[in-house]
Design a protein around this motif. Structure first.
Motif, short mmCIF file in Angstrom:
data_model
loop_
_atom_site.label_atom_id
_atom_site.label_comp_id
_atom_site.label_asym_id
_atom_site.label_seq_id
_atom_site.Cartn_x
_atom_site.Cartn_y
_atom_site.Cartn_z
N GLU A 37 88.07 42.92 -16.12
CA GLU A 37 88.06 44.06 -17.05
C GLU A 37 87.12 43.80 -18.22
N ALA A 38 86.60 44.89 -18.75
CA ALA A 38 85.61 44.81 -19.83
C ALA A 38 86.14 44.01 -21.02
N LYS A 39 87.44 44.11 -21.30
CA LYS A 39 87.96 43.45 -22.51
C LYS A 39 87.83 41.93 -22.47
N TYR A 40 87.66 41.36 -21.27
CA TYR A 40 87.55 39.91 -21.18
C TYR A 40 86.11 39.41 -21.20
N ARG A 41 85.17 40.31 -21.11
CA ARG A 41 83.78 39.88 -20.92
C ARG A 41 83.25 39.10 -22.12
N GLU A 42 82.43 38.07 -21.85
CA GLU A 42 81.84 37.26 -22.93
C GLU A 42 80.33 37.19 -22.85
N ASP A 43 79.75 37.50 -21.69
CA ASP A 43 78.31 37.37 -21.53
C ASP A 43 77.58 38.32 -22.49
N VAL A 90 77.05 44.43 -16.42
CA VAL A 90 78.29 43.73 -16.77
C VAL A 90 78.08 42.24 -17.02
N GLY A 91 77.01 41.67 -16.44
CA GLY A 91 76.69 40.28 -16.76
C GLY A 91 77.29 39.27 -15.81
N ARG A 92 77.34 38.01 -16.29
CA ARG A 92 77.53 36.88 -15.39
C ARG A 92 78.92 36.25 -15.44
N ASP A 93 79.87 36.88 -16.15
CA ASP A 93 81.19 36.23 -16.27
C ASP A 93 81.89 36.05 -14.93
N THR A 129 99.03 24.58 -18.78
CA THR A 129 99.65 25.59 -19.64
C THR A 129 99.54 27.01 -19.08
N GLY A 130 98.62 27.20 -18.14
CA GLY A 130 98.42 28.55 -17.60
C GLY A 130 97.40 29.37 -18.37
N LYS A 131 96.87 28.80 -19.47
CA LYS A 131 95.85 29.54 -20.24
C LYS A 131 94.50 29.45 -19.52
N SER A 132 93.70 30.50 -19.69
CA SER A 132 92.39 30.49 -19.04
C SER A 132 91.46 31.41 -19.82
N TRP A 133 90.30 30.89 -20.22
CA TRP A 133 89.42 31.68 -21.10
C TRP A 133 88.94 32.96 -20.44
#
Ligand code: GLC
Length: 542
Positions: free
Chosen positions: A395-401, A412-415, A435-439
């Motif tokens: 989803e767009a909200k997670y994108r960082e590229d 949308v880029g390379r994420d 911990t289950g966290k993931s960037w």
């Protein structure tokens, strides 16, 4: 580490993208202690070397390709002591380590750029970068576009503009200034002295800009400068300028001060005859073969790119490299699930037609089995040994590229190829950490691809990669020669011999499997004996 001045001629080099390989401290971002804890699995896989994407101090505006200190590790990834530990353990396992050098640009937070901002117009500090007055008060000095979208200039308070071929947080160095050369030679020596075996050099083809920074005639954000036929390309003002060869020779002289070191250029330069100039004896050792990466899984195209590569690189005494995936392109098992894919850097998002997963797996595995039998050095990208697909519904909200932001989401880029990889199907974040966290969130289908689901499972992609790498080593295919078997090459098949191994690829309807001991095949789980199905590859002992 065993001495071998030629290791890079045949090595299988595995790319670790530190953000997404393994996370030791559980903060959701991969790190060096994570890598350390998983190094044994790479030994078991059978690779020869690791290439680390950047882990240097960085504001992470372009996932670490915006470096603010070239001689330190970003606290996100650990410390220099952690790196030393990884290096020592890798060497004790017989695995070499190459790291990324990012010489085209620094972060805008780098002390050199901060000093340039403060020092003002015409100062020696500004001359480390490309500062210029605009064509007029509001118009940048030229029409150059940024690879990530928008234009390549940003205006600062005193009215001057600075050049950034990538994000505005990545100002380009001025390589006509000898102080820039000195600076980077010092960085190379710092890491060579620490024991690294080599460097992968980021956008190595953009360092020198044409005198006067002239406008471009044909605007394109592609890294080769043009989407048209590369044979007809006119000289481009910043991609592949002739002057860059002096820079390369300088790097090579530094590498030659040490034993057994190698450098690989990321240079999106086409045609291959031009790319081959980058690996002349006094220049880089290797360059990524993006012509091969871009070739479709089609008989004629593959044969041509292989012939061209062996001829052009061989002509200057260099081995060819081969690569299908990296952190900038759509993972190859996903690319190969389509007839046509978006162009490099654009990525696939939820609105794009979704891939035919089974086709992608089939063709992707065949493409790898074919590649790993070729003479020369091959690059693998973390997760491909699991058959890991692109995350195509991020989803767009997670994108960082930055590409996503600089084009308002149009590209949308390379994420999608950078998502943390799965280790254990039933662990938090599929074993990426505890911990289950993931960037970046992992898609649910990554559970199926987890290493734990494939280990010891006959016919799994992981076991296929292990077998391919083992047989490759056993027959020393990396140092061999390729000879096409004309009798077995037609419109839908390709076959070649290398060092006592016959490699057959079938692109069409089922064919009889040539006689001989079957060493390894992508169709391990298919039962029809003596037949090679479509999109399958077999290695046979001659
Ligand atoms: C290279 C890197 C890419 C990065 C760009 C700018 O192409 O591989 O990830 O965004 O350079 O440094």
């Amino acid at each position: 580490m065993q001495k071998d001045a030629n290791w890079w001629r045949h090595a299988v080099i595995y790319q670790i993208y530190p953000r997404s390989f393994a996370d030791g401290n559980g903060d959701g971002m991969g790190d060096l202690p994570g890598v350390l804890s998983r190094l044994d699995s790479l030994k078991e896989l059978g690779i020869d070397a690791i290439w680390f994407s950047p882990f240097f101090r960085s504001p992470q505006k372009d996932a670490g390709y915006d470096v603010s200190d070239y001689k330190d590790i970003d606290p996100l990834f650990g410390t220099l002591a952690d790196f030393d530990e990884v290096l020592a353990k890798a060497h004790s396992l017989g695995i070499r380590i190459i790291i990324d050098l990012v010489p085209n640009h620094s972060s805008d937070q780098h002390p050199l750029f901060q000093a340039a901002l403060k020092a003002g117009k015409g100062s020696p500090e500004r001359d480390m970068y490309h500062f210029r007055d605009g064509k007029d008060a509001n118009t940048p000095p030229n029409n150059w576009p940024s690879v990530f979208g928008g234009n390549a200039w940003t205006q600062i308070e005193d009215g001057q503009w600075y050049l950034h071929i990538f994000d505005s947080s990545q100002p380009d160095f001025n390589w006509d200034n000898p102080k820039v050369t000195e600076f980077f030679h010092d960085v190379l020596r710092f890491w060579f002295d620490r024991g690294v075996d080599g460097f992968r050099v980021d956008v190595a083809h953009s360092l020198i800009k044409a005198p006067g920074l002239p406008d471009i005639e044909e605007i394109s954000t592609s890294m080769t400068g043009s989407d048209s036929d590369p044979q007809e390309e006119k000289p481009h003002p910043y991609w592949g300028q002739e002057g860059v060869h002096d820079v390369i020779r300088g790097f090579r002289r530094v590498a030659n001060e040490y034993e057994d070191r190698a450098m690989c250029a990321e240079a999106w330069v086409l045609p291959l005859s031009k790319m081959a100039k980058w690996v002349r004896p006094d220049e880089y050792h290797q360059t990524f073969n993006f012509g091969y990466l871009s070739a479709p899984w089609k008989q004629a195209e593959l044969r041509k790119v292989i012939d061209d590569s062996l001829r052009e690189f061989g002509g200057v005494g260099a081995p060819s490299t081969w690569v299908l995936s990296n952190h900038d392109v759509i993972r190859h098992v996903t690319r190969m699930a389509y007839d046509e894919v978006p162009k490099q850097g654009d990525g696939i998002g939820p609105d794009y037609p979704q891939p035919d997963e089974a086709r992608g797996q089939r063709v992707g595995r065949a493409a790898t089995a074919f590649m790993l039998a070729l003479p020369g050095s091959s690059y693998l990208y973390q997760g491909e040994e699991l058959g890991l697909p692109e995350h195509t519904t991020l989803e767009a909200k997670y994108r960082e590229d930055p590409t996503f932001f600089r084009t308002n989401g149009e590209r949308v880029g390379r994420d999608g190829c950078r998502v943390p990889i799965p280790w254990e199907a039933d662990a938090p974040a599929f074993g990426f950490n505890s911990t289950g966290k993931s960037w970046l969130p992992q898609p649910e289908n990554y559970r199926r691809y987890a290493r734990s689901e494939q280990e010891g499972v006959a016919g799994s992609t992981l076991e296929l990669y292990r077998k391919l790498l083992k047989v490759r080593k056993q027959f020393n295919l990396g140092m061999g020669d390729l000879k096409w078997v004309e009798d077995l090459c037609d419109e839908t098949t390709l076959a070649f011999d290398n060092s006592g191994v016959r490699v057959v690829a079938n692109f069409g309807s089922p064919i009889a499997l040539p006689a001989g001991e079957l060493l390894v095949t992508t169709q391990h789980d298919l039962t029809i004996e003596g037949v090679l199905e479509h999109d399958q590859v077999a290695w046979i002992r001659l």
